[in-house]
Design a protein around this motif. Sequence first.
Motif, PDB file in Angstrom:
ATOM      1  N   TRP A   1       0.857  -1.187   0.000  1.00 62.13           N
ATOM      2  CA  TRP A   1       0.000   0.000   0.000  1.00 62.13           C
ATOM      3  C   TRP A   1       0.891   1.234   0.000  1.00 62.13           C
ATOM      4  N   ARG A   2       0.371   2.332  -0.563  1.00 68.24           N
ATOM      5  CA  ARG A   2       1.129   3.562  -0.704  1.00 68.24           C
ATOM      6  C   ARG A   2       0.365   4.717  -0.054  1.00 68.24           C
ATOM      7  N   VAL A   3       1.094   5.638   0.601  1.00 66.90           N
ATOM      8  CA  VAL A   3       0.489   6.777   1.297  1.00 66.90           C
ATOM      9  C   VAL A   3       0.097   7.847   0.271  1.00 66.90           C
ATOM     10  N   CYS A   4      -1.152   8.286   0.347  1.00 70.98           N
ATOM     11  CA  CYS A   4      -1.637   9.363  -0.526  1.00 70.98           C
ATOM     12  C   CYS A   4      -1.795  10.684   0.237  1.00 70.98           C
ATOM     13  N   PHE A   5      -2.331  10.629   1.456  1.00 74.16           N
ATOM     14  CA  PHE A   5      -2.551  11.810   2.286  1.00 74.16           C
ATOM     15  C   PHE A   5      -2.138  11.479   3.711  1.00 74.16           C
ATOM     16  N   GLN A   6      -1.973  12.516   4.518  1.00 75.12           N
ATOM     17  CA  GLN A   6      -1.624  12.300   5.919  1.00 75.12           C
ATOM     18  C   GLN A   6      -2.204  13.418   6.773  1.00 75.12           C
ATOM     19  N   ASN A   7      -2.396  13.118   8.032  1.00 75.80           N
ATOM     20  CA  ASN A   7      -2.909  14.073   9.011  1.00 75.80           C
ATOM     21  C   ASN A   7      -2.153  13.853  10.330  1.00 75.80           C
TER      22      ASN A   7
ATOM     23  N   THR B   1      -1.864   9.996  11.068  1.00 73.44           N
ATOM     24  CA  THR B   1      -2.740   9.109  10.302  1.00 73.44           C
ATOM     25  C   THR B   1      -2.333   9.112   8.841  1.00 73.44           C
ATOM     26  N   PHE B   2      -2.134   7.923   8.298  1.00 78.69           N
ATOM     27  CA  PHE B   2      -1.802   7.764   6.893  1.00 78.69           C
ATOM     28  C   PHE B   2      -3.035   7.279   6.137  1.00 78.69           C
ATOM     29  N   TYR B   3      -3.354   7.954   5.027  1.00 76.85           N
ATOM     30  CA  TYR B   3      -4.454   7.541   4.154  1.00 76.85           C
ATOM     31  C   TYR B   3      -3.825   6.958   2.899  1.00 76.85           C
ATOM     32  N   ALA B   4      -4.084   5.690   2.639  1.00 79.02           N
ATOM     33  CA  ALA B   4      -3.331   4.970   1.611  1.00 79.02           C
ATOM     34  C   ALA B   4      -4.262   4.195   0.683  1.00 79.02           C
ATOM     35  N   VAL B   5      -3.684   3.743  -0.429  1.00 78.84           N
ATOM     36  CA  VAL B   5      -4.361   2.855  -1.388  1.00 78.84           C
ATOM     37  C   VAL B   5      -3.350   1.796  -1.816  1.00 78.84           C
ATOM     38  N   PRO B   6      -3.791   0.686  -2.409  1.00 78.50           N
ATOM     39  CA  PRO B   6      -2.840  -0.297  -2.921  1.00 78.50           C
ATOM     40  C   PRO B   6      -1.874   0.332  -3.927  1.00 78.50           C
ATOM     41  N   GLU B   7      -0.653  -0.164  -3.944  1.00 75.81           N
ATOM     42  CA  GLU B   7       0.368   0.434  -4.809  1.00 75.81           C
ATOM     43  C   GLU B   7       0.004   0.337  -6.287  1.00 75.81           C
ATOM     44  N   ALA B   8      -0.763  -0.674  -6.661  1.00 79.97           N
ATOM     45  CA  ALA B   8      -1.173  -0.802  -8.055  1.00 79.97           C
ATOM     46  C   ALA B   8      -2.333   0.115  -8.407  1.00 79.97           C
ATOM     47  N   GLU B   9      -2.807   0.888  -7.455  1.00 81.68           N
ATOM     48  CA  GLU B   9      -3.988   1.733  -7.647  1.00 81.68           C
ATOM     49  C   GLU B   9      -3.598   3.205  -7.528  1.00 81.68           C
ATOM     50  N   PRO B  10      -3.987   4.060  -8.466  1.00 77.76           N
ATOM     51  CA  PRO B  10      -3.660   5.490  -8.348  1.00 77.76           C
ATOM     52  C   PRO B  10      -4.361   6.120  -7.155  1.00 77.76           C
ATOM     53  N   CYS B  11      -3.734   7.143  -6.589  1.00 79.43           N
ATOM     54  CA  CYS B  11      -4.352   7.885  -5.488  1.00 79.43           C
ATOM     55  C   CYS B  11      -5.574   8.650  -6.005  1.00 79.43           C
ATOM     56  N   PRO B  12      -6.638   8.761  -5.210  1.00 81.98           N
ATOM     57  CA  PRO B  12      -7.780   9.584  -5.620  1.00 81.98           C
ATOM     58  C   PRO B  12      -7.387  11.050  -5.676  1.00 81.98           C
ATOM     59  N   SER B  13      -8.189  11.846  -6.371  1.00 83.88           N
ATOM     60  CA  SER B  13      -7.874  13.265  -6.510  1.00 83.88           C
ATOM     61  C   SER B  13      -8.009  14.013  -5.199  1.00 83.88           C
TER      62      SER B  13
END
Length: 445
Positions: free
Chosen positions: A217-223, A238-250
């Motif tokens: 999983w990859r970090v997209c946003f943090q707080n 707090t780390f907001y993440a998605v799978p590495e094969a998946e692009p981060c949401p906008s």
Amino acid sequence: MSDPLADDPRTATVASGESISLSDSHKKVLLQELGVGEAVRSVYHDGWGYAVLTGKGLLLFRNLLAPKVTRVTGPLRILRSAYGMFNSVEILVEGKPHKLHGSKLDPTGEFLEAAGRLLPPGSPLRPGGGKRTSTWIRRHPVSVVVMAAAALVAGLSGPGQPDAVARGGTDHAAVVPDFRGASLVTAAATARLGSWRVAAADASSAYRTVSASQADWRVCFQNPSPGERARPYNGTLTFYAVPEAEPCPSQLDGTRRVVMPDLVGERFDAASRTLAALGLDRVTPFHAHTGQRLDDRRQSLADWQVCRQQPEAGIEVPVTTQVDLWLIGPDASCTAPSPKPKPKPKPKSESAPGSQATSQPKPRTQPSRDSASDGGTSGGSGDGSWDDGSSGSSDGTSGGSGTGSGVDFGQFCSPIGATATTSDGRPAKCFMGKDGAARWGYRSG
């Protein structure tokens, strides 16, 4: 009777996964309060009421008989992380603490901690903080005088003098590093080395359960955000993440985005499984040659081959995208031409001269009898039959020129005024008819 929460996509996850059961009145109020696309993540007990965590905040339900909702927008003010036998998370709402617990989808309160910030122990926002401060002032008057004098000296010092008191107050605050784009496991390990407490959550609207030790999983946003100053020893990163094969949401809690796979050459059943695993479940099949839509309910398309796809492979698309696949049946080629329809038979035309086919003869019409030009005698007054002039003999019947024998009344003739004898011996003369054509008629004298 069906469950209204199970029928609504915003609450379907908690309807099937939570053990806390809401009354019908609570369900009705909840569905009315939720906004468009606001999905519910978990449900908690809150004393005699309930609390519902969504992607946009927390909903507190009061009054069991006539439920009323209080909406708490993020970030939540957390007084105490999960503790006790129920793993309760204590939050502060309008100066009042609430102990939330009992969620099956969030048993240790990770979702709540990811949606808020832990208040420091000395925060004036904590209940009783002001009372404790006033009590301390009364019990330590000398210390208060010393602190006031120090503040006065600091205020009178020039702009070039270091503010020892202020500097000492910020020595413990650290600049929050930027972990965006890093592996979730690496970011969590690094943050813990910096004395941070770590929490993880899904960055997209899918609200999948995520652990800080989740691999790939990859970090997209943090707080807190990168660059902020915070004290790690009493805060949660707090780390907001998605799978590495998946692009981060906008944006945070935005629609999941995936990379469109290459499906050309795959069987339709395998392509459907690949799309379903990515969350792309809106698939429409078409025939590769005719372009007509195919119905999998009427015929089995499992073995059909994918010839084309839309969107194309490698493109980032939201999971709500419509995917079109053009298929061809087993043992057929994607590049084969479409079958041409049989040509319609041409209408039959009149046969050309010299062809063997003969057209039906037109019915012979009875021509009008013309009056004789030399005396008013009506042409064709004899009993001979009229003819269209298509037959005749060399002795005068084919043209009627001059004087001849063997003609029939009504035959075409030339020139006007010529005489002849019919085949039965009656006299005939060439008259001009009313239709402008010369024909043999009876010669009366």
